[in-house]
Design a protein around this motif. Sequence first.
Motif, PDB file in Angstrom:
ATOM      1  N   UNK A 193      -7.664   1.417   0.726  1.00  0.00           N
ATOM      2  CA  UNK A 193      -7.448   0.387   1.725  1.00  0.00           C
ATOM      3  C   UNK A 193      -7.281   1.088   3.070  1.00  0.00           C
ATOM      4  N   UNK A 194      -8.075   0.692   4.059  1.00  0.00           N
ATOM      5  CA  UNK A 194      -7.992   1.265   5.398  1.00  0.00           C
ATOM      6  C   UNK A 194      -7.288   0.267   6.301  1.00  0.00           C
ATOM      7  N   UNK A 195      -6.237   0.721   6.986  1.00  0.00           N
ATOM      8  CA  UNK A 195      -5.481  -0.136   7.898  1.00  0.00           C
ATOM      9  C   UNK A 195      -5.578   0.457   9.305  1.00  0.00           C
ATOM     10  N   UNK A 196      -6.466  -0.123  10.108  1.00  0.00           N
ATOM     11  CA  UNK A 196      -6.668   0.359  11.473  1.00  0.00           C
ATOM     12  C   UNK A 196      -7.353  -0.713  12.300  1.00  0.00           C
ATOM     13  N   UNK A 197      -6.918  -0.845  13.552  1.00  0.00           N
ATOM     14  CA  UNK A 197      -7.575  -1.762  14.479  1.00  0.00           C
ATOM     15  C   UNK A 197      -8.681  -1.060  15.254  1.00  0.00           C
ATOM     16  N   UNK A 198      -8.773   0.258  15.103  1.00  0.00           N
ATOM     17  CA  UNK A 198      -9.786   1.063  15.795  1.00  0.00           C
ATOM     18  C   UNK A 198     -11.074   1.052  14.963  1.00  0.00           C
TER      19      UNK A 198
ATOM     20  N   UNK B 178      -1.911  -5.975   6.258  1.00  0.00           N
ATOM     21  CA  UNK B 178      -1.700  -4.822   5.386  1.00  0.00           C
ATOM     22  C   UNK B 178      -0.810  -5.187   4.206  1.00  0.00           C
ATOM     23  N   UNK B 179       0.296  -5.823   4.466  1.00  0.00           N
ATOM     24  CA  UNK B 179       1.226  -6.202   3.398  1.00  0.00           C
ATOM     25  C   UNK B 179       0.543  -7.097   2.371  1.00  0.00           C
ATOM     26  N   UNK B 180      -0.148  -8.110   2.842  1.00  0.00           N
ATOM     27  CA  UNK B 180      -0.827  -9.039   1.929  1.00  0.00           C
ATOM     28  C   UNK B 180      -1.913  -8.332   1.124  1.00  0.00           C
ATOM     29  N   UNK B 181      -2.669  -7.446   1.767  1.00  0.00           N
ATOM     30  CA  UNK B 181      -3.762  -6.748   1.082  1.00  0.00           C
ATOM     31  C   UNK B 181      -3.237  -5.786   0.018  1.00  0.00           C
TER      32      UNK B 181
ATOM     33  N   UNK C 185      -0.449  -6.046  -1.684  1.00  0.00           N
ATOM     34  CA  UNK C 185       0.047  -6.845  -2.809  1.00  0.00           C
ATOM     35  C   UNK C 185      -1.088  -7.462  -3.618  1.00  0.00           C
ATOM     36  N   UNK C 186      -2.152  -7.896  -2.934  1.00  0.00           N
ATOM     37  CA  UNK C 186      -3.270  -8.558  -3.612  1.00  0.00           C
ATOM     38  C   UNK C 186      -4.189  -7.568  -4.313  1.00  0.00           C
ATOM     39  N   UNK C 187      -4.487  -6.442  -3.665  1.00  0.00           N
ATOM     40  CA  UNK C 187      -5.509  -5.526  -4.174  1.00  0.00           C
ATOM     41  C   UNK C 187      -4.960  -4.378  -5.016  1.00  0.00           C
ATOM     42  N   UNK C 188      -3.701  -4.006  -4.799  1.00  0.00           N
ATOM     43  CA  UNK C 188      -3.092  -2.870  -5.493  1.00  0.00           C
ATOM     44  C   UNK C 188      -3.988  -1.624  -5.423  1.00  0.00           C
ATOM     45  N   UNK C 189      -4.295  -1.145  -4.190  1.00  0.00           N
ATOM     46  CA  UNK C 189      -5.192  -0.004  -4.046  1.00  0.00           C
ATOM     47  C   UNK C 189      -4.534   1.298  -4.514  1.00  0.00           C
ATOM     48  N   UNK C 190      -5.370   2.295  -4.830  1.00  0.00           N
ATOM     49  CA  UNK C 190      -4.865   3.613  -5.218  1.00  0.00           C
ATOM     50  C   UNK C 190      -4.376   4.393  -4.002  1.00  0.00           C
ATOM     51  N   UNK C 191      -5.069   4.214  -2.874  1.00  0.00           N
ATOM     52  CA  UNK C 191      -4.764   4.949  -1.646  1.00  0.00           C
ATOM     53  C   UNK C 191      -4.754   3.972  -0.477  1.00  0.00           C
ATOM     54  N   UNK C 192      -3.781   4.134   0.427  1.00  0.00           N
ATOM     55  CA  UNK C 192      -3.730   3.337   1.651  1.00  0.00           C
ATOM     56  C   UNK C 192      -3.730   4.297   2.827  1.00  0.00           C
ATOM     57  N   UNK C 193      -4.727   4.173   3.696  1.00  0.00           N
ATOM     58  CA  UNK C 193      -4.815   4.990   4.911  1.00  0.00           C
ATOM     59  C   UNK C 193      -4.368   4.110   6.076  1.00  0.00           C
ATOM     60  N   UNK C 194      -3.284   4.505   6.746  1.00  0.00           N
ATOM     61  CA  UNK C 194      -2.700   3.692   7.813  1.00  0.00           C
ATOM     62  C   UNK C 194      -2.772   4.452   9.129  1.00  0.00           C
ATOM     63  N   UNK C 195      -3.420   3.829  10.108  1.00  0.00           N
ATOM     64  CA  UNK C 195      -3.486   4.398  11.453  1.00  0.00           C
ATOM     65  C   UNK C 195      -2.101   4.311  12.076  1.00  0.00           C
TER      66      UNK C 195
END
Length: 64
Positions: free
Chosen positions: A5-10, A39-42, A44-54
Amino acid sequence: MTTVLIASADQSLVFQLRSALNEMDGVRAEHVVDSTDELTAAVLRLDPDVVLVHDELGPDPALQ
């Protein structure tokens, strides 16, 4: 398969990350979000292995 899961506005950064991840075997960018609210909703919904947060993701602090 490792889901990311990628969390970035860029959008430029998102494009670069997705390109790099697509070149890796067994890795898939599952979803992209551009705010801490999404990010929080995703997570909880997707349960990703890795989350990359900007580090500049907002509007709330991402680590909360």
